[in-house]
Design a protein around this motif. Structure first.
Motif, PDB file in Angstrom:
ATOM      1  N   GLU A 127     -46.633  57.461 -20.777  1.00 53.09           N
ATOM      2  CA  GLU A 127     -46.316  57.542 -22.211  1.00 53.09           C
ATOM      3  C   GLU A 127     -46.165  56.119 -22.740  1.00 53.09           C
ATOM      4  OE1 GLU A 127     -42.662  59.781 -22.367  1.00 53.09           O
ATOM      5  OE2 GLU A 127     -41.451  58.158 -21.565  1.00 53.09           O
ATOM      6  N   ILE A 128     -46.388  55.999 -24.043  1.00 55.57           N
ATOM      7  CA  ILE A 128     -46.216  54.681 -24.664  1.00 55.57           C
ATOM      8  C   ILE A 128     -44.911  54.713 -25.456  1.00 55.57           C
ATOM      9  CG2 ILE A 128     -47.138  53.042 -26.348  1.00 55.57           C
ATOM     10  CD1 ILE A 128     -49.930  54.080 -25.568  1.00 55.57           C
ATOM     11  N   VAL A 129     -44.008  53.808 -25.108  1.00 54.68           N
ATOM     12  CA  VAL A 129     -42.762  53.685 -25.872  1.00 54.68           C
ATOM     13  C   VAL A 129     -42.992  52.595 -26.910  1.00 54.68           C
ATOM     14  CG1 VAL A 129     -40.269  53.287 -25.747  1.00 54.68           C
ATOM     15  CG2 VAL A 129     -41.470  54.275 -23.785  1.00 54.68           C
ATOM     16  N   PHE A 130     -42.684  52.905 -28.157  1.00 53.04           N
ATOM     17  CA  PHE A 130     -42.973  51.945 -29.231  1.00 53.04           C
ATOM     18  C   PHE A 130     -41.777  51.830 -30.175  1.00 53.04           C
ATOM     19  CE2 PHE A 130     -43.662  55.049 -32.627  1.00 53.04           C
ATOM     20  CZ  PHE A 130     -43.884  56.212 -31.887  1.00 53.04           C
ATOM     21  N   SER A 131     -41.723  50.716 -30.886  1.00 51.77           N
ATOM     22  CA  SER A 131     -40.622  50.542 -31.847  1.00 51.77           C
ATOM     23  C   SER A 131     -41.165  50.660 -33.260  1.00 51.77           C
ATOM     24  CB  SER A 131     -39.935  49.204 -31.643  1.00 51.77           C
ATOM     25  OG  SER A 131     -40.774  48.164 -32.025  1.00 51.77           O
ATOM     26  N   TYR A 132     -40.331  51.136 -34.159  1.00 55.21           N
ATOM     27  CA  TYR A 132     -40.722  51.222 -35.564  1.00 55.21           C
ATOM     28  C   TYR A 132     -39.475  50.996 -36.424  1.00 55.21           C
ATOM     29  CZ  TYR A 132     -38.833  55.977 -35.248  1.00 55.21           C
ATOM     30  OH  TYR A 132     -38.017  57.050 -35.038  1.00 55.21           O
ATOM     31  N   GLU A 133     -39.711  50.715 -37.683  1.00 57.26           N
ATOM     32  CA  GLU A 133     -38.600  50.359 -38.566  1.00 57.26           C
ATOM     33  C   GLU A 133     -38.523  51.330 -39.735  1.00 57.26           C
ATOM     34  OE1 GLU A 133     -38.519  45.978 -39.184  1.00 57.26           O
ATOM     35  OE2 GLU A 133     -37.535  46.504 -41.079  1.00 57.26           O
ATOM     36  N   VAL A 134     -37.301  51.769 -40.051  1.00 56.13           N
ATOM     37  CA  VAL A 134     -37.094  52.590 -41.260  1.00 56.13           C
ATOM     38  C   VAL A 134     -35.913  51.999 -42.020  1.00 56.13           C
ATOM     39  CG1 VAL A 134     -36.513  54.876 -42.163  1.00 56.13           C
ATOM     40  CG2 VAL A 134     -37.934  54.694 -40.119  1.00 56.13           C
ATOM     41  N   ASN A 135     -36.145  51.644 -43.263  1.00 61.49           N
ATOM     42  CA  ASN A 135     -35.107  51.041 -44.110  1.00 61.49           C
ATOM     43  C   ASN A 135     -34.354  49.904 -43.418  1.00 61.49           C
ATOM     44  OD1 ASN A 135     -35.692  52.873 -46.141  1.00 61.49           O
ATOM     45  ND2 ASN A 135     -34.232  54.391 -45.336  1.00 61.49           N
ATOM     46  N   GLY A 136     -35.093  49.046 -42.772  1.00 60.44           N
ATOM     47  CA  GLY A 136     -34.481  47.877 -42.146  1.00 60.44           C
ATOM     48  C   GLY A 136     -33.851  48.134 -40.780  1.00 60.44           C
ATOM     49  N   SER A 137     -33.830  49.401 -40.320  1.00 59.08           N
ATOM     50  CA  SER A 137     -33.263  49.681 -38.995  1.00 59.08           C
ATOM     51  C   SER A 137     -34.400  49.957 -38.004  1.00 59.08           C
ATOM     52  CB  SER A 137     -32.348  50.897 -39.050  1.00 59.08           C
ATOM     53  OG  SER A 137     -31.276  50.628 -39.903  1.00 59.08           O
ATOM     54  N   ARG A 138     -34.218  49.505 -36.782  1.00 58.41           N
ATOM     55  CA  ARG A 138     -35.250  49.688 -35.760  1.00 58.41           C
ATOM     56  C   ARG A 138     -34.961  50.908 -34.907  1.00 58.41           C
ATOM     57  NH1 ARG A 138     -35.672  46.272 -31.505  1.00 58.41           N
ATOM     58  NH2 ARG A 138     -37.789  46.721 -30.882  1.00 58.41           N
TER      59      ARG A 138
END
Lengths: 160, 284
Positions: free
Chosen positions: A144-155
């Motif tokens: 699996e690929i673990v990825f980071s993303y941002e929503v309203n300035g929070s990761r």
């Protein structure tokens, strides 16, 4: 004794990291250096710390310090090398979970974009971070690929 | 997103003329959001340069902070008292940060922290010899030429006592300052710790310190380390050696910075400490 000789002697002594052998005053520096590293590794590899427990965690950080030493004024370069060190020493710990947990920890701590691990590993990591005993099943044949993303300035992290 | 960051950078440059004054706080990541939400009256902030060597969302936050308050950069990696070549990548990254955030000062410590390719990431005292002075002069000049501005150097705590010193710490700092034009950052708590560890009074040190070269001061606190006979400069509690009395006597109107690196409290608690210090020194 010239200036460089003085620095040679002290540097060599404090790099040995064996507090019991040294003069009280050099012990202060050895303890500072050792504690700084342990604190930073704990902060940046929280799942590895939780997985290994304090004593084993310290063993690995000490070994990294002794084997490789800190070669950059940017200490993050050294801290990031933990994953590579665990990869290099796979023959010693024989634990794939440890290596993959360190990859996800590093992804989280250093704002990286993604890492590839065995399927189920992200859940395993999340359980450790949440303070639970990890029970997630790891699929050895799928990834699996673990990825980071941002929503309203929070990761956030997720897996696909 | 890129456009927004560019605009922030432009605004930050416009605020470049702000000067630090009053009692400020060291910027620590757990407080970043609260600081941006105006939960402290700190008029300025000290930023640890090494915390920003890596790119990330914290850069954008620092640009936001830079819009509303002056900052200074404080480093631990310049290795001013060392003898090994400067790390060019580090200097280049540092300069990029300097150009991006335009701090009022850049500072580091009068110490060595790396040797023979190993970085100790601790502050080791410089032997106060003629050779040590000549080495420090040449390295401070190199850094100042590189940044085209004066470097600010801080006195450290020392747990080593070198034999055959040619200078006292104050004589060394005065000479270094005279020969290079560097400025000084006086850590008041470090002076107290060094003197307490050696059972000496601090009066002569503060009487003799070249206050005309000081651009700001540090205070911090120490909680005793279990089993240690020495006071260790741990930055792990509120200041507690009557630093306010000393500031009132010797450094009135000087910008003061409260440092905290361990046992980091809430911003509200730090703000209380800041107000206590402000009141203690006469409401700067």
């Amino acid at each position: 004794m010239d200036y460089k000789d003085i620095l040679d002697g002290i540097s060599e002594e404090i790099t040995s990291l064996s507090p019991e052998d040294s003069m009280l005053n050099l012990r202060v520096y050895k303890n500072n250096i050792f504690n700084l590293n342990i604190d930073l590794f704990k902060k940046n590899y929280p799942a590895v710390f939780s997985y290994l427990g304090e004593r084993n965690f310290i063993f690995f950080v000490r070994k990294l310090l002794m084997d490789e030493g800190v070669k950059s004024p940017n200490i993050n370069v050294f801290i990031k090398s933990f994953t590579m060190f665990l990869e290099k020493n796979k023959g010693m710990h024989k634990d794939e979970n440890l290596l993959e947990l360190s990859k996800i920890d590093k992804l989280w701590s250093y704002n990286l974009s993604e890492v590839t691990v065995r399927k189920g590993m992200f859940k395993f990591w999340s359980q450790l971070i949440g303070g639970h005993t990890p029970v997630a099943e790891i699929n050895r044949s799928e990834v699996e690929i673990v990825f980071s993303y941002e929503v309203n300035g929070s990761r956030y992290l997720s897996a696909k | 997103m890129q456009l927004q960051v560019k605009l922030l950078e432009k605004n930050a440059l416009l605020k470049g003329s702000q000067k630090i004054e009053g009692v400020g706080l060291g910027l620590r990541f757990p407080h970043f959001d609260d600081i941006l939400n105006n939960k402290t009256g700190s008029p300025w902030f000290e930023v640890i340069t090494e915390d920003f060597l890596e790119e990330g969302p914290h850069h954008k936050k620092l640009l936001q902070l830079r819009e509303v308050a002056p900052i200074v950069f404080h480093s631990i990696g310049l290795n001013v008292g060392g003898v090994q070549e400067f790390d060019k990548d580090y200097l280049s990254a540092f300069k990029k940060l300097y150009n991006k955030f335009q701090p009022q000062y850049i500072s580091d410590h009068l110490c060595w922290s790396a040797h023979n390719g190993t970085y100790h990431h601790d502050l080791l005292p410089v032997p106060y010899t003629h050779e040590g002075l000549s080495n420090a002069v040449s390295r401070v000049n190199y850094i100042q030429d590189y940044f085209s501005r004066p470097l600010v150097l801080e006195n450290i705590t020392s747990y080593l006592d070198y034999k055959n010193s040619d200078f006292t710490e104050i004589e060394f700092l005065k000479e270094l300052s005279k020969k290079t034009g560097c400025k000084l950052l006086l850590d008041i708590t470090n002076v107290i710790i060094n003197h307490k560890n050696n059972n000496e009074p601090t009066k002569k040190y503060f009487d003799d310190f070249p206050v005309e070269n000081v651009v700001y001061c540090h205070v911090s606190g120490v909680k005793a380390t279990e089993g240690s006979t020495l006071i260790i400069d741990a930055h792990n509690s509120a200041y507690g050696f009557n630093e306010d009395v000393l500031i009132k006597k010797y450094f009135k109107n000087m910008p003061i910075l409260i440092e905290r690196d361990a046992n980091i409290p809430t911003l509200a608690e730090l703000e209380e400490e800041r107000l206590r210090l402000k009141e203690g020194i006469g409401g700067l």
